[in-house]
Scaffold this active site. Sequence first.
Site, PDB file in Angstrom:
ATOM      1  N   CYS A   6       0.873  -1.185   0.000  1.00 13.31           N
ATOM      2  CA  CYS A   6       0.000   0.000   0.000  1.00 13.31           C
ATOM      3  C   CYS A   6       0.907   1.232   0.000  1.00 13.31           C
ATOM      4  O   CYS A   6       2.081   1.138  -0.367  1.00 13.31           O
ATOM      5  CB  CYS A   6      -0.981  -0.020   1.179  1.00 13.31           C
ATOM      6  SG  CYS A   6      -0.204   0.021   2.813  1.00 13.31           S
ATOM      7  N   ASN A  35       2.368   1.449   4.288  1.00 12.85           N
ATOM      8  CA  ASN A  35       2.668   0.179   4.976  1.00 12.85           C
ATOM      9  C   ASN A  35       2.384   0.256   6.484  1.00 12.85           C
ATOM     10  O   ASN A  35       3.060  -0.381   7.296  1.00 12.85           O
ATOM     11  CB  ASN A  35       4.121  -0.277   4.724  1.00 12.85           C
ATOM     12  CG  ASN A  35       4.433  -1.713   5.151  1.00 12.85           C
ATOM     13  OD1 ASN A  35       5.564  -2.036   5.504  1.00 12.85           O
ATOM     14  ND2 ASN A  35       3.445  -2.584   5.134  1.00 12.85           N
ATOM     15  N   CYS A  49      -1.352   0.885   7.402  1.00 15.71           N
ATOM     16  CA  CYS A  49      -2.792   0.621   7.565  1.00 15.71           C
ATOM     17  C   CYS A  49      -3.249  -0.636   6.828  1.00 15.71           C
ATOM     18  O   CYS A  49      -3.609  -1.638   7.444  1.00 15.71           O
ATOM     19  CB  CYS A  49      -3.625   1.813   7.083  1.00 15.71           C
ATOM     20  SG  CYS A  49      -3.360   3.319   8.034  1.00 15.71           S
ATOM     21  N   ARG A  50      -3.259  -0.595   5.500  1.00 20.66           N
ATOM     22  CA  ARG A  50      -3.871  -1.682   4.718  1.00 20.66           C
ATOM     23  C   ARG A  50      -2.987  -2.900   4.529  1.00 20.66           C
ATOM     24  O   ARG A  50      -3.405  -4.038   4.793  1.00 20.66           O
ATOM     25  CB  ARG A  50      -4.316  -1.147   3.344  1.00 20.66           C
ATOM     26  CG  ARG A  50      -5.445  -0.143   3.436  1.00 20.66           C
ATOM     27  CD  ARG A  50      -5.614   0.616   2.146  1.00 20.66           C
ATOM     28  NE  ARG A  50      -4.471   1.490   1.876  1.00 20.66           N
ATOM     29  CZ  ARG A  50      -4.294   2.195   0.764  1.00 20.66           C
ATOM     30  NH1 ARG A  50      -5.177   2.091  -0.205  1.00 20.66           N
ATOM     31  NH2 ARG A  50      -3.246   2.976   0.623  1.00 20.66           N
ATOM     32  N   SER A  51      -1.761  -2.705   4.015  1.00 23.18           N
ATOM     33  CA  SER A  51      -0.938  -3.887   3.713  1.00 23.18           C
ATOM     34  C   SER A  51      -0.510  -4.666   4.964  1.00 23.18           C
ATOM     35  O   SER A  51      -0.375  -5.893   4.886  1.00 23.18           O
ATOM     36  CB  SER A  51       0.258  -3.532   2.813  1.00 23.18           C
ATOM     37  OG  SER A  51       1.108  -2.591   3.402  1.00 23.18           O
ATOM     38  N   ASP A 103      -8.059   3.826   1.280  1.00 23.32           N
ATOM     39  CA  ASP A 103      -7.114   4.241   2.315  1.00 23.32           C
ATOM     40  C   ASP A 103      -7.895   4.731   3.531  1.00 23.32           C
ATOM     41  O   ASP A 103      -8.621   5.715   3.432  1.00 23.32           O
ATOM     42  CB  ASP A 103      -6.248   5.367   1.738  1.00 23.32           C
ATOM     43  CG  ASP A 103      -5.145   5.777   2.691  1.00 23.32           C
ATOM     44  OD1 ASP A 103      -5.178   5.351   3.866  1.00 23.32           O
ATOM     45  OD2 ASP A 103      -4.248   6.511   2.257  1.00 23.32           O
TER      46      ASP A 103
HETATM   47  P1  4NP Z   1      -1.715   2.822   4.095  1.00 23.04           P
HETATM   48  O1  4NP Z   1      -2.365   4.181   4.670  1.00 23.04           O
HETATM   49  O2  4NP Z   1      -1.205   3.145   2.721  1.00 23.04           O
HETATM   50  O3  4NP Z   1      -2.876   1.889   4.054  1.00 23.04           O
HETATM   51  O4  4NP Z   1      -0.635   2.414   5.058  1.00 23.04           O
HETATM   52  C1  4NP Z   1      -1.634   5.384   4.742  1.00 23.04           C
HETATM   53  C2  4NP Z   1      -0.853   5.643   5.833  1.00 23.04           C
HETATM   54  C3  4NP Z   1      -0.158   6.838   5.923  1.00 23.04           C
HETATM   55  C4  4NP Z   1      -0.253   7.768   4.907  1.00 23.04           C
HETATM   56  C5  4NP Z   1      -1.026   7.493   3.803  1.00 23.04           C
HETATM   57  C6  4NP Z   1      -1.720   6.294   3.717  1.00 23.04           C
HETATM   58  N1  4NP Z   1       0.430   8.990   5.016  1.00 23.04           N
HETATM   59  O5  4NP Z   1       0.247   9.848   4.132  1.00 23.04           O
HETATM   60  O6  4NP Z   1       1.194   9.184   5.958  1.00 23.04           O
END
Ligand code: 4NP
Length: 151
Positions: A8, A11, A13-15, A120
């Site tokens: 994602c 790294n 939240c989702r992955s 997201d």
């Molecule tokens: P992820 O979510 O891609 O599912 O881990 C996010 C976590 C942090 C950010 C964006 C998406 N960020 O912009 O910090």
Amino acid sequence: MPAVLFVCLGNICRSPLAEGVFRHLTRHHAGEMLVIDSAGTGAWHQGEGPDPRSVAVAARHGIDISSQRARQVVAADFTRFDVILAMDGSNLSDLRRMAPARATAKVRLFLDAPPRDVPDPYYGGADGFEAVFAMVEQGARRVAEELGIPV
Ligand code: 4NP
């Protein structure tokens, strides 16, 4: 046994949820050279644990992802892994841009049927994380099936 990487943006939240759920589903094959990891296309959260909301939703479903640490995708991932699964279309296009010429991994969306993108949840509330968990659980089962891993 294949090597599978979930990707994602951050790294956190989702992955990490996809990695945790896939590890849990395939836990009976843990001794069979099954390689499972997750990474982010971005490096902002490198070295951090998963978002507490992801840790919490996983824990509610009996899965502990708290020991995971975020890392960015590296060029070697494109030869080390057989399959690289992007959580959304933006992650997929970033991955295609990052892939070195010698890449051998098959890079595709984690959800290959609608809604395709795992949204997201970072800027939303806890219900967003529950929704992501449900999508990830379905997707992970589908991936195991496609890879011929009985779960
Ligand atoms: P992820 O979510 O891609 O599912 O881990 C996010 C976590 C942090 C950010 C964006 C998406 N960020 O912009 O910090």
